[in-house]
Each structure stands twice: as C-alpha cells, then as structure tokens.
Write a protein that holds these residues in place. Structure first.
Motif, PDB file in Angstrom:
ATOM      1  N   ARG A  68      13.846   6.849  -3.549  1.00 55.35           N
ATOM      2  CA  ARG A  68      14.344   5.939  -2.500  1.00 55.35           C
ATOM      3  C   ARG A  68      15.862   5.840  -2.417  1.00 55.35           C
ATOM      4  O   ARG A  68      16.384   5.027  -1.652  1.00 55.35           O
ATOM      5  CB  ARG A  68      13.765   4.540  -2.703  1.00 55.35           C
ATOM      6  CG  ARG A  68      12.272   4.462  -2.585  1.00 55.35           C
ATOM      7  CD  ARG A  68      11.809   4.890  -1.210  1.00 55.35           C
ATOM      8  NE  ARG A  68      10.380   4.753  -1.097  1.00 55.35           N
ATOM      9  CZ  ARG A  68       9.787   3.823  -0.346  1.00 55.35           C
ATOM     10  NH1 ARG A  68      10.481   2.980   0.356  1.00 55.35           N
ATOM     11  NH2 ARG A  68       8.474   3.777  -0.287  1.00 55.35           N
ATOM     12  N   GLY A  92       5.058  -4.913   6.686  1.00 54.76           N
ATOM     13  CA  GLY A  92       4.778  -3.490   6.439  1.00 54.76           C
ATOM     14  C   GLY A  92       4.929  -3.152   4.970  1.00 54.76           C
ATOM     15  O   GLY A  92       5.702  -2.282   4.596  1.00 54.76           O
ATOM     16  N   ASP A 116       0.551  -6.256   6.417  1.00 57.42           N
ATOM     17  CA  ASP A 116       0.513  -4.864   6.866  1.00 57.42           C
ATOM     18  C   ASP A 116      -0.564  -4.765   7.944  1.00 57.42           C
ATOM     19  O   ASP A 116      -1.565  -5.488   7.891  1.00 57.42           O
ATOM     20  CB  ASP A 116       0.187  -3.916   5.709  1.00 57.42           C
ATOM     21  CG  ASP A 116       0.654  -2.490   5.999  1.00 57.42           C
ATOM     22  OD1 ASP A 116       1.624  -2.042   5.347  1.00 57.42           O
ATOM     23  OD2 ASP A 116       0.074  -1.826   6.885  1.00 57.42           O
ATOM     24  N   GLN A 118      -2.418  -2.184   8.375  1.00 55.28           N
ATOM     25  CA  GLN A 118      -3.531  -1.383   7.866  1.00 55.28           C
ATOM     26  C   GLN A 118      -4.124  -2.061   6.623  1.00 55.28           C
ATOM     27  O   GLN A 118      -3.479  -2.083   5.557  1.00 55.28           O
ATOM     28  CB  GLN A 118      -3.067   0.021   7.502  1.00 55.28           C
ATOM     29  CG  GLN A 118      -2.493   0.805   8.681  1.00 55.28           C
ATOM     30  CD  GLN A 118      -2.163   2.225   8.310  1.00 55.28           C
ATOM     31  OE1 GLN A 118      -2.979   3.120   8.449  1.00 55.28           O
ATOM     32  NE2 GLN A 118      -0.938   2.436   7.839  1.00 55.28           N
ATOM     33  N   ILE A 160      10.937  -2.570   5.071  1.00 53.28           N
ATOM     34  CA  ILE A 160      11.496  -1.283   4.620  1.00 53.28           C
ATOM     35  C   ILE A 160      10.719  -0.126   5.250  1.00 53.28           C
ATOM     36  O   ILE A 160       9.502  -0.010   5.051  1.00 53.28           O
ATOM     37  CB  ILE A 160      11.417  -1.142   3.071  1.00 53.28           C
ATOM     38  CG1 ILE A 160      11.927  -2.406   2.367  1.00 53.28           C
ATOM     39  CG2 ILE A 160      12.144   0.116   2.605  1.00 53.28           C
ATOM     40  CD1 ILE A 160      13.392  -2.619   2.388  1.00 53.28           C
TER      41      ILE A 160
HETATM   42  C1  LIG Z   1       6.467   3.901   5.953  1.00 54.12           C
HETATM   43  S1  LIG Z   1       5.402   2.620   5.431  1.00 54.12           S
HETATM   44  C2  LIG Z   1       6.513   1.738   4.331  1.00 54.12           C
HETATM   45  C3  LIG Z   1       5.790   0.858   3.358  1.00 54.12           C
HETATM   46  C4  LIG Z   1       6.686   0.081   2.388  1.00 54.12           C
HETATM   47  N1  LIG Z   1       7.543  -0.822   3.084  1.00 54.12           N
HETATM   48  C5  LIG Z   1       7.506   1.018   1.541  1.00 54.12           C
HETATM   49  O1  LIG Z   1       8.729   1.117   1.748  1.00 54.12           O
HETATM   50  O2  LIG Z   1       6.916   1.677   0.679  1.00 54.12           O
HETATM   51  C6  LIG Z   1       5.318   1.508   6.807  1.00 54.12           C
HETATM   52  C7  LIG Z   1       4.242   0.453   6.675  1.00 54.12           C
HETATM   53  O3  LIG Z   1       4.316  -0.401   7.824  1.00 54.12           O
HETATM   54  C8  LIG Z   1       3.007  -0.681   8.269  1.00 54.12           C
HETATM   55  N2  LIG Z   1       3.063  -1.004   9.704  1.00 54.12           N
HETATM   56  C9  LIG Z   1       3.245  -0.156  10.742  1.00 54.12           C
HETATM   57  N3  LIG Z   1       3.218  -0.818  11.906  1.00 54.12           N
HETATM   58  C10 LIG Z   1       3.026  -2.123  11.611  1.00 54.12           C
HETATM   59  C11 LIG Z   1       2.898  -3.304  12.397  1.00 54.12           C
HETATM   60  N4  LIG Z   1       2.963  -3.277  13.745  1.00 54.12           N
HETATM   61  N5  LIG Z   1       2.704  -4.479  11.762  1.00 54.12           N
HETATM   62  C12 LIG Z   1       2.623  -4.534  10.399  1.00 54.12           C
HETATM   63  N6  LIG Z   1       2.737  -3.440   9.603  1.00 54.12           N
HETATM   64  C13 LIG Z   1       2.923  -2.249  10.197  1.00 54.12           C
HETATM   65  C14 LIG Z   1       2.223   0.589   7.978  1.00 54.12           C
HETATM   66  O4  LIG Z   1       0.829   0.357   7.908  1.00 54.12           O
HETATM   67  C15 LIG Z   1       2.828   1.025   6.641  1.00 54.12           C
HETATM   68  O5  LIG Z   1       2.140   0.493   5.546  1.00 54.12           O
END
Ligand SMILES: C[S@@+](CC[C@H](N)C(=O)[O-])C[C@H]1O[C@@H](n2cnc3c(N)ncnc32)[C@H](O)[C@@H]1O
Length: 233
Positions: A68, A92, A116, A118, A160
C-alpha cells in the motif's frame, strides 16, 4: 460477469504469470504477459469509468496482499487520529485491512462502523475481526450513496480505494458530509494501480463541492491520503 470484471481477472492472471515466465528465463513470454497485464488494466480503467462496479469480492485476498505504499494502516492511523470515544465510519471496508487496526485503536470505548455494498466482503471482515477478538467494530451492508445513519452521527470517516467504484461518487461525498459531525474529519485514500484511481486535484475539487475543506495530504501523487474537514457549523 461484466466486461470490466473479466478484464480485471485477465490483468491479475497475466501479472501473476510475469514472474513465472521470468524465473524460467522465457523472456518473450515475460514481455507478452507484462504487455497483456498492462492492456487489460487499461481496459478495466476505461470500462470502469463508464460503468463503475465494486472490486470483485472473489479477489478479496488481493486487498490484503497488495503493497500500500504510504496508505498503510499505520499511515491511516497517523492522519485519522482515533480518539478514545470516537465514532468512526469506514465506507467500502472490503476484508478490513484498515478496519482491524482502527478498531483496535478505538478500544475500549470507541466504535468503528464498517460498511460495504458487498456482503461477501463483510463476511471476511467479520471472520478476521472475530479471530482478532475485536469488540469495537460493527458491520453493515450499505450503499455509500444512501448512508443509513442520522445526520451528525460520526466524529470521523474514511474511505480507501472506494470512491471511484461508486456510481455517483459526488452523492456519496455529500452523504459523508451529512453523517459527519460539524468539524468532523474525512480521510480519503487513493492508490495506483487501482483501475479506479482518482487524481488528487480531481478529488480536492469534488470534495470542496460537497462541502469539505482540505486540511493536508500525505504520500505521493500515486499513493496518497487526503484529510478533509467539514465546516464547524
Ligand atoms: C478496492 S476495494 C477497497 C477495500 C478497502 N478499503 C481496502 O483498501 O482494502 C473497494 C470496496 O468498496 C466497496 N464498494 C464499492 N462500491 C460501494 C458502494 N457504493 N457502497 C459501499 N461500498 C462500496 C467494494 O465492495 C469494495 O469492498
């Protein structure tokens, strides 16, 4: 499966094959897999900008393994500065690379709410939090575009690598503004090679429009944490 998810799968597979071919000294194959990884990554970015989709939950382990840079949990804690009784929101969360250390820092009296879109991601987060024995974290399946919380619920929030995946990211920023207390802090992190990467200047403009003022930025242009504040009244 949407084309951008297929392209992402292809880019991850091709990337994993680069060191395999290199270790065998198969240089033409090494070049081919590298070129395919870059092309598939570019296709994912273009498709995602037209039709954003969440990071595929089957690749949750990538989120824990990916280096990261200046966006580690340690770096986040430095700028988020969780207080003993803080109510903090993560939007998220994925499998919780940042959520677990933040929840640990909130012990014993604070609370992290991790959302999240998902539920599969939250299953991984809940399992990891249970193994770590954390009691300062709660999870909820929710969409960032319509946060299921009252106005002024949280002291701090962070997000993030997520903003670029949200269909209406500006609406999500306004929602964050609403659920934060006056003077509340928002940290947003972005990192290349995330295909949804958002440049700093673009983020600053969008956050300002949503009612945030920029406090500071740490990291580099390609891996940063931007700290914003809501107005005090
Ligand atoms: C790239 S991942 C990053 C996860 C974590 N923040 C990290 O840095 O490891 C983005 C996350 O955002 C969630 N996400 C995407 N669109 C979203 C929404 N509209 N509302 C809530 N979560 C969302 C996805 O399911 C995913 O788990």
């Amino acid at each position: 499966m949407k084309p951008q998810a297929l392209a992402f799968l292809l880019s991850v597979a091709a990337l994993l094959l680069v060191p395999v071919a290199a270790l065998r000294g198969a240089w033409p194959w090494t070049g081919l897999w590298a070129a395919l990884a870059v092309a598939a990554w570019g296709a994912t970015r273009v498709w995602n900008q037209r039709d954003p989709i969440p990071f595929p939950h089957w690749a949750w382990w990538v989120l824990l393994a990916l280096p990261r840079g200046r966006q580690s949990a340690r770096d986040l804690l430095d700028v988020l500065q969780p207080g003993p009784d803080d109510r903090i929101l993560e939007v998220g969360s994925g499998p919780g690379l940042h959520a677990l250390p933040v929840a640990r820092a909130l012990e014993p009296g604070g609370q992290l709410t991790a959302i999240d879109i998902q539920p599969e991601m939250l299953v991984h987060l809940e399992r990891r939090a249970a193994v770590a024995g954390l009691t300062t974290i709660r999870t909820r399946r929710a969409d960032a575009e319509g946060l299921p919380f009252s106005d002024g619920t949280f002291d701090k929030a962070y997000m993030i690598g997520t903003l670029g995946e949200i269909a209406d990211g500006d609406r999500a920023l306004r929602e964050l503004r609403r659920v934060l207390k006056p003077g509340g802090r928002l940290v947003i992190g972005e990192l290349l090679p995330d295909p949804d990467f958002i440049r700093r200047a673009v983020l600053h403009r969008r956050a300002r429009t949503a009612g945030f003022s920029l406090e500071r930025v740490t990291g580099s242009s390609w891996s940063y944490l931007a700290v914003f504040r809501t107005g005090s009244g």
